[in-house]
Scaffold this motif. Structure first.
Motif, PDB file in Angstrom:
ATOM      1  N   GLY A 132      -1.169  -2.077  -8.930  1.00 57.34           N
ATOM      2  CA  GLY A 132      -0.797  -1.858  -7.401  1.00 57.34           C
ATOM      3  C   GLY A 132      -2.013  -1.390  -6.470  1.00 57.34           C
ATOM      4  N   TRP A 133      -2.727  -0.361  -6.911  1.00 56.78           N
ATOM      5  CA  TRP A 133      -3.923   0.081  -6.314  1.00 56.78           C
ATOM      6  C   TRP A 133      -5.087  -0.894  -6.140  1.00 56.78           C
ATOM      7  N   LEU A 135      -4.483  -4.089  -6.484  1.00 49.19           N
ATOM      8  CA  LEU A 135      -4.060  -5.524  -5.668  1.00 49.19           C
ATOM      9  C   LEU A 135      -4.223  -5.071  -4.317  1.00 49.19           C
ATOM     10  N   TYR A 136      -3.729  -4.102  -3.799  1.00 52.61           N
ATOM     11  CA  TYR A 136      -3.500  -3.853  -2.332  1.00 52.61           C
ATOM     12  C   TYR A 136      -4.746  -3.028  -1.599  1.00 52.61           C
TER      13      TYR A 136
END
Length: 316
Positions: A132-133, A135-136
């Motif tokens: 998630g880190w 990706l965003y």
């Protein structure tokens, strides 16, 4: 004439020794039996798909096992798995070694404990957090840099050519490296910390710089441990699921350009299609999993051979 013969010594095991031996033997046997059962299950479940596809299962890039006619293969998935793992290891190994050397030899004593704890805590962070880190946060930060590389270097370097950047092999491999670096660093640091200090101090006493001591004493001493830690990191990279699942825009194609959008790995393909697959599709996914298991097994055997050869060379 009486010939003196050496007396055979037999150690008497205490009750605690016998219990410990039984527990360890049971644990080792359980691991072996589990591996054999997993292998048997994968091979048994993969038989229908392999019989249907034949050798084309290894060369076909399409994945349509539930269509009519069914056409599927792991060529694209295996390619994506290997490319992302190699990219991850190109980043992981030098960073892990440099970090381990810094913690052991250069960091102030007051910081070593905290840095060691931080690395070990990072190794326990779930992969979904890293994915998630990446990706965003990481990928949006890197996109302008990658676009500049594509615009200015793509004309001259084939690997940098791309129509769009973001969900590429390079970015997936980079995020996977973030997951492999902590565990690899932790093991390498522990191995390098065992280097004989009298040899290190002797090298410094003879006029070597600190880096010279690291290069000539510590790194050669920890060579086998570095190889073993790298193989463990490679195993993590080969089987990583969440980073590829979240970041890739799925495309069953073999793309030699690492900045080009789209791709797939075996682990992410299994995660994506497992719920919606029917009988032949599930068998195909199990066959893909068996192929990944086989690749990992072969790599571990090769790594064990390399480590054994290095240990024998060091003992001479």
């Amino acid at each position: 004439m009486t010939v003196d013969m050496p007396r055979a010594l037999k150690a008497r095991l205490s009750r605690g020794d016998r219990v410990y031996r039984a527990v360890t033997a049971t644990a080792a046997g359980t691991v072996l039996v589990t591996i054999v059962l997993i292998t048997f299950f994968l091979l048994l479940a993969a038989v229908p798909a392999v019989q249907h596809a034949g050798w084309s299962f290894l060369t076909t890039t399409h994945w349509n096992p539930d269509s009519t006619p069914a056409r599927f293969g792991i060529a694209a998935m295996m390619y994506g798995t290997i490319v992302t793992a190699l990219i991850a290891m190109v980043v992981t190994v030098p960073v892990a070694i440099a970090t381990a050397v810094f913690i052991n030899e250069y960091a102030p004593r007051t910081l070593r404990g905290g840095l060691t704890t931080a690395i070990e805590v990072m190794a326990a962070i779930p992969s979904i957090i890293f994915a998630g880190w990446g990706l965003y946060v990481l990928i949006p930060f890197l996109q302008p840099i990658e676009q500049w590389a594509v615009d200015h270097l793509g004309k001259h370097v084939f690997l940098f050519q791309a129509s769009a950047v973001g969900s590429s092999f390079f970015n997936v491999g980079l995020v996977i490296s973030l997951m492999a670096i902590p565990i690899t660093t932790s093991i390498v640091r522990a191995v390098l910390a065992q280097a004989p200090r009298h040899e290190c101090e002797g090298a410094l006493a003879l006029g070597a710089t600190r880096w010279g001591m690291v290069r000539t004493v510590i790194l050669p001493f920890g060579r086998t441990g570095i190889i073993g830690a790298s193989m463990l990191g490679l195993g993590r990279a080969l089987g990583e699921t969440m980073a590829a699942t979240l970041i890739f825009s799925f495309a069953f194609e073999i793309k030699p350009r690492i900045f080009e959008n789209g791709g797939v790995t075996i682990a992410s393909g299994i995660a994506l299609y497992f719920k919606e697959s029917r009988e032949l599709g599930l068998s195909a996914l199990m066959a893909a999993g068996a192929a990944l298991f086989l690749v990992t097994f072969v790599i571990n055997i090769l790594a064990a051979g390399v480590v054994g050869r290095a240990e024998r060379a060091a003992a001479r």
